[in-house]
Enzyme design. Sequence first.
Site, PDB file in Angstrom:
ATOM      1  N   GLU A 215     -13.620 -47.074 -24.046  1.00  0.00           N
ATOM      2  CA  GLU A 215     -13.569 -47.686 -25.367  1.00  0.00           C
ATOM      3  C   GLU A 215     -12.390 -48.653 -25.481  1.00  0.00           C
ATOM      4  OE1 GLU A 215     -15.556 -44.199 -28.098  1.00  0.00           O
ATOM      5  OE2 GLU A 215     -13.585 -43.848 -27.283  1.00  0.00           O
TER       6      GLU A 215
ATOM      7  N   CYS B 287      -6.588 -53.036 -28.278  1.00  0.00           N
ATOM      8  CA  CYS B 287      -6.090 -51.864 -27.555  1.00  0.00           C
ATOM      9  C   CYS B 287      -7.071 -51.579 -26.418  1.00  0.00           C
ATOM     10  CB  CYS B 287      -6.032 -50.703 -28.552  1.00  0.00           C
ATOM     11  SG  CYS B 287      -5.596 -49.132 -27.824  1.00  0.00           S
TER      12      CYS B 287
ATOM     13  N   CYS C 133      -8.400 -39.178 -18.736  1.00  0.00           N
ATOM     14  CA  CYS C 133      -6.967 -39.128 -18.422  1.00  0.00           C
ATOM     15  C   CYS C 133      -6.658 -37.747 -17.857  1.00  0.00           C
ATOM     16  CB  CYS C 133      -6.124 -39.377 -19.670  1.00  0.00           C
ATOM     17  SG  CYS C 133      -4.344 -39.376 -19.337  1.00  0.00           S
TER      18      CYS C 133
ATOM     19  N   CYS D 202      -2.290 -34.040 -22.406  1.00  0.00           N
ATOM     20  CA  CYS D 202      -1.440 -33.831 -23.583  1.00  0.00           C
ATOM     21  C   CYS D 202      -2.223 -33.023 -24.619  1.00  0.00           C
ATOM     22  CB  CYS D 202      -0.977 -35.164 -24.166  1.00  0.00           C
ATOM     23  SG  CYS D 202      -0.065 -36.138 -22.972  1.00  0.00           S
TER      24      CYS D 202
ATOM     25  N   CYS E 220      -4.297 -34.731 -27.624  1.00  0.00           N
ATOM     26  CA  CYS E 220      -5.045 -35.971 -27.368  1.00  0.00           C
ATOM     27  C   CYS E 220      -6.451 -35.687 -26.849  1.00  0.00           C
ATOM     28  CB  CYS E 220      -4.267 -36.820 -26.365  1.00  0.00           C
ATOM     29  SG  CYS E 220      -5.142 -38.294 -25.840  1.00  0.00           S
TER      30      CYS E 220
ATOM     31  N   ASN F 276      -3.181 -37.405 -35.906  1.00  0.00           N
ATOM     32  CA  ASN F 276      -4.599 -37.474 -36.259  1.00  0.00           C
ATOM     33  C   ASN F 276      -5.228 -36.156 -35.892  1.00  0.00           C
ATOM     34  OD1 ASN F 276      -4.725 -40.165 -37.118  1.00  0.00           O
ATOM     35  ND2 ASN F 276      -4.659 -40.833 -34.984  1.00  0.00           N
TER      36      ASN F 276
ATOM     37  N   CYS G 234      -5.520 -43.459 -32.700  1.00  0.00           N
ATOM     38  CA  CYS G 234      -4.823 -42.934 -31.530  1.00  0.00           C
ATOM     39  C   CYS G 234      -5.291 -41.530 -31.206  1.00  0.00           C
ATOM     40  CB  CYS G 234      -3.327 -42.836 -31.804  1.00  0.00           C
ATOM     41  SG  CYS G 234      -2.574 -44.382 -32.224  1.00  0.00           S
TER      42      CYS G 234
HETATM   43  N1  SAH Z   1      -1.440 -42.621 -21.911  1.00  0.00           N
HETATM   44  C1  SAH Z   1      -0.617 -43.531 -22.602  1.00  0.00           C
HETATM   45  C2  SAH Z   1      -1.385 -44.554 -23.406  1.00  0.00           C
HETATM   46  C3  SAH Z   1      -2.590 -44.050 -24.132  1.00  0.00           C
HETATM   47  S1  SAH Z   1      -2.343 -42.759 -25.341  1.00  0.00           S
HETATM   48  C4  SAH Z   1       0.372 -42.789 -23.472  1.00  0.00           C
HETATM   49  O1  SAH Z   1       0.262 -41.578 -23.605  1.00  0.00           O
HETATM   50  O2  SAH Z   1       1.262 -43.440 -23.976  1.00  0.00           O
HETATM   51  C5  SAH Z   1      -2.138 -43.729 -26.769  1.00  0.00           C
HETATM   52  C6  SAH Z   1      -1.321 -43.155 -27.893  1.00  0.00           C
HETATM   53  O3  SAH Z   1      -2.097 -42.271 -28.686  1.00  0.00           O
HETATM   54  C7  SAH Z   1      -0.092 -42.396 -27.460  1.00  0.00           C
HETATM   55  O4  SAH Z   1       1.032 -42.968 -28.093  1.00  0.00           O
HETATM   56  C8  SAH Z   1      -0.335 -41.011 -27.984  1.00  0.00           C
HETATM   57  O5  SAH Z   1       0.888 -40.424 -28.304  1.00  0.00           O
HETATM   58  C9  SAH Z   1      -1.253 -41.258 -29.165  1.00  0.00           C
HETATM   59  N2  SAH Z   1      -2.040 -40.115 -29.569  1.00  0.00           N
HETATM   60  C10 SAH Z   1      -2.767 -39.307 -28.776  1.00  0.00           C
HETATM   61  N3  SAH Z   1      -3.345 -38.318 -29.496  1.00  0.00           N
HETATM   62  C11 SAH Z   1      -2.970 -38.513 -30.784  1.00  0.00           C
HETATM   63  C12 SAH Z   1      -3.239 -37.830 -32.009  1.00  0.00           C
HETATM   64  N4  SAH Z   1      -3.990 -36.714 -32.063  1.00  0.00           N
HETATM   65  N5  SAH Z   1      -2.676 -38.314 -33.152  1.00  0.00           N
HETATM   66  C13 SAH Z   1      -1.912 -39.426 -33.123  1.00  0.00           C
HETATM   67  N6  SAH Z   1      -1.631 -40.102 -32.006  1.00  0.00           N
HETATM   68  C14 SAH Z   1      -2.150 -39.663 -30.842  1.00  0.00           C
HETATM   69 FE1  SF4 Z   2      -3.378 -39.249 -21.454  1.00  0.00          FE
HETATM   70 FE2  SF4 Z   2      -3.700 -38.927 -24.072  1.00  0.00          FE
HETATM   71 FE3  SF4 Z   2      -1.507 -37.995 -22.893  1.00  0.00          FE
HETATM   72 FE4  SF4 Z   2      -1.838 -40.655 -23.163  1.00  0.00          FE
HETATM   73  S1  SF4 Z   2      -1.590 -39.162 -24.806  1.00  0.00           S
HETATM   74  S2  SF4 Z   2      -1.160 -39.544 -21.317  1.00  0.00           S
HETATM   75  S3  SF4 Z   2      -4.087 -40.795 -22.909  1.00  0.00           S
HETATM   76  S4  SF4 Z   2      -3.598 -37.291 -22.490  1.00  0.00           S
END
Ligand code: SAH
Ligand code: SF4
Length: 344
Positions: free
Chosen positions: A92, A105, A112, A116, A119, A291, A334
């Site tokens: 996406e 974006c 991934c 995390c 996420c 989120n 995000c």
């Molecule tokens: N992997 C890279 C880039 C993609 S993630 C990274 O982690 O930086 C993109 C962004 O989405 C990151 O800043 C992450 O902290 C944010 N993100 C992921 N899950 C989220 C959530 N549930 N609520 C708000 N931001 C989130």
């Molecule tokens: Fe991967 Fe999501 Fe962590 Fe970014 S925030 S490194 S996309 S798992």
Amino acid sequence: MTKVDLKGLDARETEAWAVEEGLEPYRGRQVRHWLFQKLVLSPDEMTNIPKSLRALLAEKASLVHLKMIKNQVSQDGTQKYLFQLLDGHFIESVLIPERDHSTLCISSQAGCAMGCFFCLTGQHGLKRNLSPAEIVDQAVQVKRSMEGPDRLTNIVLMGMGEPLANYDNVVRAVGNLIAEDGMNFSHRKITLSTCGLVPEIKKLGQDITVNLAISLNGADDKTRNFLMPINRKYPLKTLIAACREFPLPNRRMITFEYILIAGVNDRDKDARNLANLLSGLRAKINLIPLNQLPGLNMVPPSLDDIYRFQEILIKRQFTAIIRKSKGQDIAAACGQLSGGASEL
Ligand code: SAH
Ligand code: SF4
């Protein structure tokens, strides 16, 4: 025969390819112009090149790498694009209109591997790395579909995937995003966001000039270990040391993204730890209220608590901005990107 990915080659390599095919080098430059500036999808549209070269391109080069499956528009104007890769995986990209420009974006991986906690992209694991051509093609395809393509000035590598876990392909793709004879974006307008792969952060500073964003989310190792498993490998001390060494051109700052989660990382003490951790760094802090995702047992703090957290950072002279999430109604915000094949 595997076809050559011309969108993954740089200018010199494209000229070399033309020469290998028995052509003048300038034919390579012409083809790049059609691909990156005229944004054509097929050799037939390249009207100033001879039919024989168009036939050669059709036979030997692959020019389009993504199939646009769906384009959803949010109430706030954010657009989410679902693309299918040639081998069937989904990725996406999200287009965010702002007052005088738009930001795109883009994704760097299908899925991934970093896992995390908060996420959605991470919850499905890594499918595979994107090729340089697949990364650049997101910008090409979205720009083609836009009403005012010139509005697209900013690119953030914050979609699906961890860009520094796909280092070589990402650096190559950024090369074509900023090349004057490529897509000609300003390197000042490209931001790469990482969860904190320290060796690659060090390399990045040597290899290209882009803005760096770090997904921090915790200001002590205990909290960050819980939220982001990568912190066990590269704890805060090494991560922040790499940030301090990162070469920053005039007046640039490193962005630190901090997702606020009630009861997990939103106490006054966390804000103070964060300020101490970043003290002396040219840092800008983006506070992102969590989120909520299905199945995730965590919530964002109340607005009052968010402002209180911000206030502590501002008192310590930091630029701290509360980032309202956009495109929530179409799961474009995000952490909500999942390559949503299930919603098709
Ligand atoms: N992997 C890279 C880039 C993609 S993630 C990274 O982690 O930086 C993109 C962004 O989405 C990151 O800043 C992450 O902290 C944010 N993100 C992921 N899950 C989220 C959530 N549930 N609520 C708000 N931001 C989130
Ligand atoms: Fe991967 Fe999501 Fe962590 Fe970014 S925030 S490194 S996309 S798992």
